[in-house]
Enzyme design. Structure first.
Site, PDB file in Angstrom:
ATOM      1  N   LYS A 187       0.867  -1.168   0.000  1.00  0.00           N
ATOM      2  CA  LYS A 187       0.000   0.000   0.000  1.00  0.00           C
ATOM      3  C   LYS A 187       0.905   1.220   0.000  1.00  0.00           C
ATOM      4  O   LYS A 187       1.686   1.431   0.931  1.00  0.00           O
ATOM      5  CB  LYS A 187      -0.889  -0.016   1.236  1.00  0.00           C
ATOM      6  N   LYS A 240      -1.968  -1.448  -3.991  1.00  0.00           N
ATOM      7  CA  LYS A 240      -2.864  -0.292  -3.937  1.00  0.00           C
ATOM      8  C   LYS A 240      -2.072   0.987  -4.019  1.00  0.00           C
ATOM      9  O   LYS A 240      -1.088   1.102  -3.288  1.00  0.00           O
ATOM     10  CB  LYS A 240      -3.627  -0.377  -2.609  1.00  0.00           C
TER      11      LYS A 240
HETATM   12  C1  PBG Z   1      -6.611   3.514   5.266  1.00  0.00           C
HETATM   13  C2  PBG Z   1      -7.236   3.290   3.947  1.00  0.00           C
HETATM   14  C3  PBG Z   1      -6.998   4.064   2.812  1.00  0.00           C
HETATM   15  C4  PBG Z   1      -7.820   3.582   1.828  1.00  0.00           C
HETATM   16  C5  PBG Z   1      -8.503   2.502   2.345  1.00  0.00           C
HETATM   17  N1  PBG Z   1      -8.139   2.318   3.669  1.00  0.00           N
HETATM   18  C6  PBG Z   1      -6.023   5.069   2.472  1.00  0.00           C
HETATM   19  C7  PBG Z   1      -5.439   6.003   3.397  1.00  0.00           C
HETATM   20  O1  PBG Z   1      -6.147   6.868   3.940  1.00  0.00           O
HETATM   21  O2  PBG Z   1      -4.220   5.950   3.585  1.00  0.00           O
HETATM   22  C8  PBG Z   1      -7.889   4.202   0.457  1.00  0.00           C
HETATM   23  C9  PBG Z   1      -8.980   3.812  -0.388  1.00  0.00           C
HETATM   24  C10 PBG Z   1      -9.241   4.719  -1.517  1.00  0.00           C
HETATM   25  O3  PBG Z   1      -8.596   5.765  -1.730  1.00  0.00           O
HETATM   26  O4  PBG Z   1     -10.166   4.374  -2.249  1.00  0.00           O
HETATM   27  N2  PBG Z   1      -6.398   2.377   6.001  1.00  0.00           N
HETATM   28 ZN    ZN Z   2      -5.755   3.275   7.950  1.00  0.00          ZN
END
Ligand code: PBG
Ligand code: ZN
Length: 315
Positions: A187, A240
């Protein structure tokens, strides 16, 4: 072999069906609520009863799964709402599984929607940094409470070290050895999460997430992260965002051979929506092309806010 649609169909290498898609959903407290997220046209936040209704449509569309995000009423320093048995996600999972036993319900496991400071873990006293190990304990507690509520799979998205192993251990101890872990292994600290943070009210109050999310410049590290998570017991690994990281999807797939998911994130969604609203692109063609590309890069499943619409287009 390109002359007609039938000929093209004979040699098409990549398949894209609703079953490959995972629909994210935001659940909020209250009743009778569905409100659009301003920065994500077409995406709504639902109270539990409305979400149950929406989930019926997701199931009927043949979509592979629902990925649940909770927005609690109250937040605190330790994100206690995340592992509360009467928390928003726990209650939503029970209602969803009750109404739609066959729908696959996955839960996002993280603390950022529940902490007052908006970080994905607990902040170490007297600092501005997350405490990895304390956070891991609370994340495992969160995953367990989701499983107890009936979640079909848990998806830790926090990027703390060792959380997959800890969650696996906790689930196995408590009789949930059949609940798979979908690890957000790679991520990235991405600018494409902006609209999601509006929807989930999870923008960090100070600093940013670069201390725990990955540097966009790195790809070999993503393979190592995925391998570590698999060793710790992950059943599927996730990359991601999706489109800016298709090379990473391919590398992770080739290196591990494991089931891979890619998250087509909020910013990717909103860019397409904005261009479409301006009449600058053919939305349907552009979306199907984007999702096909993610599959072609090696993703088995795609988490996308377009799941419901795309399922309609792919029929
Ligand atoms: C945080 C989380 C994020 C997303 C899902 N869970 C990102 C973040 O704030 O760092 C992003 C999903 C999206 O942008 O669609 N745990
Ligand atoms: Zn988070």
């Amino acid at each position: 072999m390109r002359r007609t649609d039938t000929l093209r169909g004979l040699v098409r290498e990549t398949e894209l069906t609703p079953a490959h898609l995972i629909q994210p959903a935001f659940v909020i407290a209250g009743e009778g609520i569905r409100e659009e997220v301003p920065s994500m046209p077409g995406v709504e936040r639902f109270s539990i009863n409305n979400l149950v209704e929406e989930a019926g449509e997701v199931a009927t569309a043949g979509i592979g799964a629902l990925m649940l995000f909770g927005i609690p009423n109250a937040k605190d320093e330790f994100g206690t709402g995340a592992y509360d048995d009467e928390g928003i996600v726990q209650m939503a999972v029970r209602a969803l599984k009750d109404a739609h036993p066959d729908l696959v319900v996955m839960t996002d496991v993280c603390l950022c929607e529940y902490t007052s400071h908006g970080h994905c873990g607990v902040i170490r006293e007297g600092s501005t940094e997350v405490d990895n190990d304390i956070s891991v304990e609370l994340l495992a507690k969160t995953a367990l409470s989701h499983a107890e509520a009936g979640a079909d799979a848990v998806a830790p998205s926090d990027m703390m070290d060792g959380r997959v192993g800890s969650i696996r251990h906790q689930l196995d101890e408590e009789g949930h050895s059949g609940v798979p872990i979908i690890a957000y292994s790679a991520k990235y600290a991405s600018a494409y999460y902006g609209p999601f943070r509006d929807a989930a009210e999870s923008t960090p109050e100070f600093g940013d997430r670069r201390g725990y999310q990955m540097d966009p410049a790195n790809a070999a590290e993503a393979v190592r992260e995925a391998e570590l998570d698999l060793e710790e017991g992950a059943d599927m690994v996730m990359v991601k965002p999706a489109l800016p990281y298709l090379d990473v999807v391919r590398r992770v797939k080739d290196a591990t051979g494991a089931p891979v998911a890619a998250y087509h994130v909020s910013g990717e969604y909103s860019m397409l929506k904005a261009a479409a609203a301006n009449g600058w692109i053919d939305e349907r063609a552009a979306v199907v092309e984007a999702l096909t590309s993610i599959r072609r890069a090696g993703a088995d499943a795609i988490v996308t806010y377009y799941a419901k619409e795309a399922a309609e287009w792919l029929r």
